[in-house]
Scaffold this active site. Structure first.
Site, PDB file in Angstrom:
ATOM      1  N   LEU A   1      37.499 110.367  35.410  1.00  0.00           N
ATOM      2  CA  LEU A   1      37.073 110.422  36.809  1.00  0.00           C
ATOM      3  C   LEU A   1      37.838 111.565  37.460  1.00  0.00           C
ATOM      4  CD1 LEU A   1      37.084 106.643  37.903  1.00  0.00           C
ATOM      5  CD2 LEU A   1      35.098 108.049  37.373  1.00  0.00           C
ATOM      6  N   ASP A   2      37.126 112.375  38.255  1.00  0.00           N
ATOM      7  CA  ASP A   2      37.837 113.491  38.889  1.00  0.00           C
ATOM      8  C   ASP A   2      38.817 112.970  39.937  1.00  0.00           C
ATOM      9  OD1 ASP A   2      36.413 113.207  41.441  1.00  0.00           O
ATOM     10  OD2 ASP A   2      34.669 113.919  40.305  1.00  0.00           O
ATOM     11  N   VAL A   3      39.631 113.863  40.437  1.00  0.00           N
ATOM     12  CA  VAL A   3      40.725 113.467  41.335  1.00  0.00           C
ATOM     13  C   VAL A   3      40.199 112.771  42.584  1.00  0.00           C
ATOM     14  CG1 VAL A   3      42.693 114.305  42.665  1.00  0.00           C
ATOM     15  CG2 VAL A   3      42.144 115.363  40.473  1.00  0.00           C
ATOM     16  N   ALA A   4      39.074 113.244  43.129  1.00  0.00           N
ATOM     17  CA  ALA A   4      38.559 112.700  44.386  1.00  0.00           C
ATOM     18  C   ALA A   4      37.735 111.434  44.203  1.00  0.00           C
ATOM     19  CB  ALA A   4      37.723 113.773  45.095  1.00  0.00           C
ATOM     20  N   THR A   5      37.447 111.037  42.963  1.00  0.00           N
ATOM     21  CA  THR A   5      36.614 109.861  42.713  1.00  0.00           C
ATOM     22  C   THR A   5      37.490 108.628  42.503  1.00  0.00           C
ATOM     23  OG1 THR A   5      34.913 111.240  41.696  1.00  0.00           O
ATOM     24  CG2 THR A   5      34.820 108.883  41.262  1.00  0.00           C
TER      25      THR A   5
END
Length: 356
Positions: A220-224
């Site tokens: 999962l990306d940092v903002a998710t």
């Protein structure tokens, strides 16, 4: 005087004769009967021949006990057997017996049998399938498979680390050396076990005293935010991330509104991106507020930032993204930044979803 004495003597003879006649069984002048009379033995009332006397019951005893039926010696079992519907000729009768259960085939004849293993019903109960008694019923009904072989014998022993057990088609996990966790990743956390730059990562939320070496399934990306699976089961991790198994993942997406009609249908048909055509499996509008929309989408693709790129392509950039489900596992009411063990049911469903 003589006459008087003679009369008295005659009277005495008559009385003696009457007594002797009474002893011979003839009724006396008073209508009574002699106690020694065998013909009237058992009569309850003098002068009432032919009436049988009721059985005597001691004081304080239950009078109904005297009326109970007492079968003859050796006949009680036969009577009870006939009441149960069992017919046996008299010459073959050897006493009452309970119908015998059919003898099962020996359990060690099966290829899955392991002499040093654990009994199958005990292993199922420890895995949380049901109580041991219910597990025995499941085995007898043919609902349990071990290494793709149906097992109906209760004495089967298997190796927990090697046996592949399925109950009603759902795999149960019996290997205690493998662990499975669900991590609710907060925004700003990097989906990696260690970060050389010292940024917040997954290991910051794990117990430092753990003995297993675990890794995350997918990214999962940092903002998710949302669900991220952690395990040391390499085969499961490979299948969950492989596109051929098409494991569905569900997201809640917040975008700017309003949204034109037909956007959801367009995303279901497929949108061409720089690395090929991508599409969503399901599209549902959850909530709307002035200037914002909350959409739920399901997608099985594991490409990098695929949800964000799809919404960018239709002109609705993502403001917030949360993954709520991965296969049969849901984040539910789990708090952000917490790690929990998956239940036995979740593990079994997760393994079955990828053919394990």
């Amino acid at each position: 005087m003589a006459n008087r004495s003679t009369g008295r003597q005659n009277t005495g003879k008559n009385s003696s004769r009457g007594t002797s006649r009474g002893a011979q069984g003839k009724p006396s002048a008073r209508g009574g009967a002699s106690k020694n009379n065998k013909d009237f033995k058992g009569t309850g009332r003098p002068g009432a021949p032919g009436r049988s006397q009721k059985p005597s019951v001691k004081s304080g005893a239950n009078k109904s006990d005297a009326k109970k039926f007492k079968p003859k010696k050796g006949q009680a079992g036969k009577i009870f057997a006939r009441e149960r519907g069992e017919y046996r000729p008299d010459h073959e009768y050897k006493g009452p017996h309970r119908p015998r259960r059919p003898r099962a085939e020996p359990a060690d004849r099966l290829d899955v049998y392991d002499r040093d293993g654990v009994r199958l019903q005990k292993l199922m109960a420890q895995a949380g399938v049901a109580s041991r008694r219910v597990c025995e019923m499941m085995i007898s009904e043919g609902r349990v498979m071990v290494d793709d072989e149906v097992v109906t014998e209760l004495g089967v022993r298997v190796d927990p680390s090697k046996a592949h057990i399925q109950v009603d088609g759902v795999t149960i996990q019996t290997d205690d050396s493998k662990v499975y966790y669900a991590f609710n990743k907060p925004e700003g956390v990097i989906a990696t076990m260690e970060d050389p730059g010292g940024r917040s990562c997954i290991s910051n939320y794990l117990n430092p005293q753990r003995k297993e070496r675990i890794f995350h399934v997918g990214r999962l990306d940092v903002a998710t935010e949302g669900l991220l699976l952690l395990t040391n089961d390499g085969e499961l991790a490979n299948r969950l991330t492989h596109p051929s198994y098409e494991v569905p993942k569900k997201y809640l997406v917040q975008v700017r509104g309003p949204m034109e009609n037909g956007v959801g249908l367009e995303m279901k048909k497929g949108i061409r991106l720089e690395d090929g055509v991508a599409r969503v499996d399901e599209f549902r509008l959850v909530d709307s507020t002035p200037g914002h929309l909350l959409v739920e989408v399901t997608i099985h693709s594991g490409k990098n930032r695929i949800v964000r790129r799809l919404f960018d392509a239709v002109g609705h950039p993502v403001e917030k993204l949360v993954r709520t489900e991965m296969g049969p596992v849901r984040i539910g009411s789990q708090k952000q930044g917490t790690v929990r063990n998956l239940s036995k049911v979740e593990i079994g469903a997760l393994l079955s979803s990828v053919g394990l």
